[in-house]
Design a protein around this motif. Structure first.
Motif, PDB file in Angstrom:
ATOM      1  N   ASP A 131      38.072  25.967  32.437  1.00  0.00           N
ATOM      2  CA  ASP A 131      38.298  26.077  33.880  1.00  0.00           C
ATOM      3  C   ASP A 131      37.277  26.982  34.564  1.00  0.00           C
ATOM      4  O   ASP A 131      37.415  27.287  35.750  1.00  0.00           O
ATOM      5  CB  ASP A 131      39.707  26.618  34.147  1.00  0.00           C
ATOM      6  N   THR A 132      36.247  27.418  33.849  1.00  0.00           N
ATOM      7  CA  THR A 132      35.272  28.352  34.410  1.00  0.00           C
ATOM      8  C   THR A 132      34.501  27.709  35.562  1.00  0.00           C
ATOM      9  O   THR A 132      34.070  26.558  35.478  1.00  0.00           O
ATOM     10  CB  THR A 132      34.284  28.814  33.326  1.00  0.00           C
ATOM     11  N   VAL A 133      34.343  28.488  36.644  1.00  0.00           N
ATOM     12  CA  VAL A 133      33.608  28.043  37.829  1.00  0.00           C
ATOM     13  C   VAL A 133      32.611  29.135  38.221  1.00  0.00           C
ATOM     14  O   VAL A 133      32.931  30.328  38.160  1.00  0.00           O
ATOM     15  CB  VAL A 133      34.579  27.770  39.008  1.00  0.00           C
ATOM     16  N   HIS A 134      31.420  28.706  38.609  1.00  0.00           N
ATOM     17  CA  HIS A 134      30.395  29.617  39.113  1.00  0.00           C
ATOM     18  C   HIS A 134      30.163  29.321  40.591  1.00  0.00           C
ATOM     19  O   HIS A 134      29.930  28.169  40.957  1.00  0.00           O
ATOM     20  CB  HIS A 134      29.078  29.436  38.342  1.00  0.00           C
ATOM     21  N   ALA A 144      29.657  34.603  41.836  1.00  0.00           N
ATOM     22  CA  ALA A 144      30.968  34.919  41.256  1.00  0.00           C
ATOM     23  C   ALA A 144      31.245  33.954  40.121  1.00  0.00           C
ATOM     24  O   ALA A 144      31.093  32.737  40.280  1.00  0.00           O
ATOM     25  CB  ALA A 144      32.065  34.823  42.308  1.00  0.00           C
ATOM     26  N   THR A 145      31.627  34.483  38.977  1.00  0.00           N
ATOM     27  CA  THR A 145      32.047  33.677  37.829  1.00  0.00           C
ATOM     28  C   THR A 145      33.535  33.900  37.634  1.00  0.00           C
ATOM     29  O   THR A 145      33.990  35.043  37.505  1.00  0.00           O
ATOM     30  CB  THR A 145      31.277  34.067  36.559  1.00  0.00           C
ATOM     31  N   LEU A 146      34.295  32.800  37.627  1.00  0.00           N
ATOM     32  CA  LEU A 146      35.751  32.856  37.655  1.00  0.00           C
ATOM     33  C   LEU A 146      36.310  32.033  36.503  1.00  0.00           C
ATOM     34  O   LEU A 146      35.909  30.889  36.307  1.00  0.00           O
ATOM     35  CB  LEU A 146      36.273  32.287  38.986  1.00  0.00           C
ATOM     36  N   SER A 147      37.264  32.608  35.757  1.00  0.00           N
ATOM     37  CA  SER A 147      37.828  31.880  34.623  1.00  0.00           C
ATOM     38  C   SER A 147      39.169  32.464  34.220  1.00  0.00           C
ATOM     39  O   SER A 147      39.416  33.664  34.376  1.00  0.00           O
ATOM     40  CB  SER A 147      36.866  31.945  33.432  1.00  0.00           C
ATOM     41  N   LEU A 148      40.031  31.598  33.678  1.00  0.00           N
ATOM     42  CA  LEU A 148      41.276  32.029  33.053  1.00  0.00           C
ATOM     43  C   LEU A 148      41.286  31.702  31.563  1.00  0.00           C
ATOM     44  O   LEU A 148      42.300  31.898  30.903  1.00  0.00           O
ATOM     45  CB  LEU A 148      42.478  31.346  33.721  1.00  0.00           C
ATOM     46  N   SER A 149      40.175  31.210  31.037  1.00  0.00           N
ATOM     47  CA  SER A 149      40.143  30.727  29.656  1.00  0.00           C
ATOM     48  C   SER A 149      39.138  31.473  28.792  1.00  0.00           C
ATOM     49  O   SER A 149      38.707  30.987  27.754  1.00  0.00           O
ATOM     50  CB  SER A 149      39.822  29.228  29.637  1.00  0.00           C
ATOM     51  N   THR A 150      38.783  32.691  29.185  1.00  0.00           N
ATOM     52  CA  THR A 150      37.854  33.500  28.411  1.00  0.00           C
ATOM     53  C   THR A 150      38.556  34.099  27.191  1.00  0.00           C
ATOM     54  O   THR A 150      39.711  34.526  27.296  1.00  0.00           O
ATOM     55  CB  THR A 150      37.315  34.653  29.292  1.00  0.00           C
TER      56      THR A 150
END
Length: 294
Positions: free
Chosen positions: A203-206, A219-225
């Motif tokens: 689900d990572t988005v840049h 901005a780098t956004l994720s809930l799956s790191t």
């Protein structure tokens, strides 16, 4: 002065860990009760804090001066519009909604009745970050910024209770942690005037953003790191060199500060900088990013 009567809508982990204990302990608030979509969960949470569990959401709205929300965003938005139309102040969770129409409905209802509103973007109220954001906004002179919000809700080794949230599973890091990043970047660098978006793994988005000040940010956004790689960081680059955002402040204390802000706004009539209009703008930006990703 008379305490502000605040009711709580929502009974999930966030309500139990943060909103309910903060409301119960706040010296200037009267915790009026709890409503939830699961009556048994509302009864349990209400019993824990010695307040009434409501089966009828409108009855709790009627018994309160303000409503706090711990609900999925697109459940929250129509109920918030309903509460605002009834003249109740709003303490909303982020994002306000995941559709522009939903967020605008709340903002319009609040404007028409003149109620106070605060959106609980944690960094704007946490003891370690709120003063820092205000200081950097006042300083200016920034060229660029880089933000990382890397959660591990969906990592293989995660045991987070929030991983069971259907809306987070559907919307991912863009909508869950994206509001946190924007709540820091916008007051410091100015409104977003242009953006691009790119998908990463899971689900990572840049995001790459252009701001009204002329500065840019990513901005780098994720809930799956993976848990070992998760964390939050913001670095500003400008005339004073490189400045990193400090972290600090517990969730209950941060929410207590948000309650303070709502009470002050309700009593003074002055809008808070992190109100429902700001929440609407965040939804507009994230919806544009979602369109570009599609």
């Amino acid at each position: 002065m008379t305490k502000l009567r605040i009711g709580l809508l929502g009974t999930g982990p966030w309500a139990g860990y943060t909103q309910a204990p903060a409301l119960a302990a706040h010296p200037e608030a009267e915790f009026t009760g709890v409503w939830g979509r699961r009556p048994e969960a509302a009864a349990t949470l209400a019993d824990t804090h010695g307040v009434k569990a409501y089966d009828d959401v409108d009855a709790l709205i009627e018994a309160s001066d303000a409503i706090a929300f711990a609900l999925p965003p697109d459940v929250q938005a129509p109920l918030a519009a309903r509460a605002a139309a009834a003249g109740r102040h709003l303490l909303m969770d982020k994002p306000v909604a995941t559709t522009v129409a939903g967020a605008r409905e709340v903002a319009t209802a609040a404007a028409e009745t003149g109620v106070a509103s605060v959106v609980f973007c944690t960094m704007r109220f946490a003891a370690g970050t709120a003063p820092w954001i205000a200081e950097q906004a006042a300083a200016g002179g920034w060229l660029t910024a880089h933000a990382q919000w890397l959660g591990s809700l969906y990592a293989a080794d995660s045991d987070s209770p929030f991983a069971a949230s259907p809306w987070r599973r559907e919307k991912g890091g863009l909508w869950d942690v994206g509001p946190h990043a924007l709540s820091v970047l916008l007051p410091v660098l100015g409104d977003v005037t242009g953006l691009t978006a790119l998908r990463g793994s899971a689900d990572t988005v840049h995001l790459a953003l252009r701001h009204a000040s002329g500065a840019s940010s990513t901005a780098t956004l994720s809930l799956s790191t993976p848990q070992a790689a998760s964390g939050t960081a913001v670095e500003l680059v400008g005339e004073r060199g490189r400045v990193a955002m400090p972290l600090g402040g517990d969730a209950i204390g941060s929410f207590r500060s948000a309650v303070d802000a709502l009470i002050e706004s309700a009593r003074s009539g002055d809008a808070h900088a992190c109100d429902v209009r700001f929440g609407l703008r965040i939804t507009e930006i994230l919806a544009e990013a979602e369109e570009r990703l599609a």
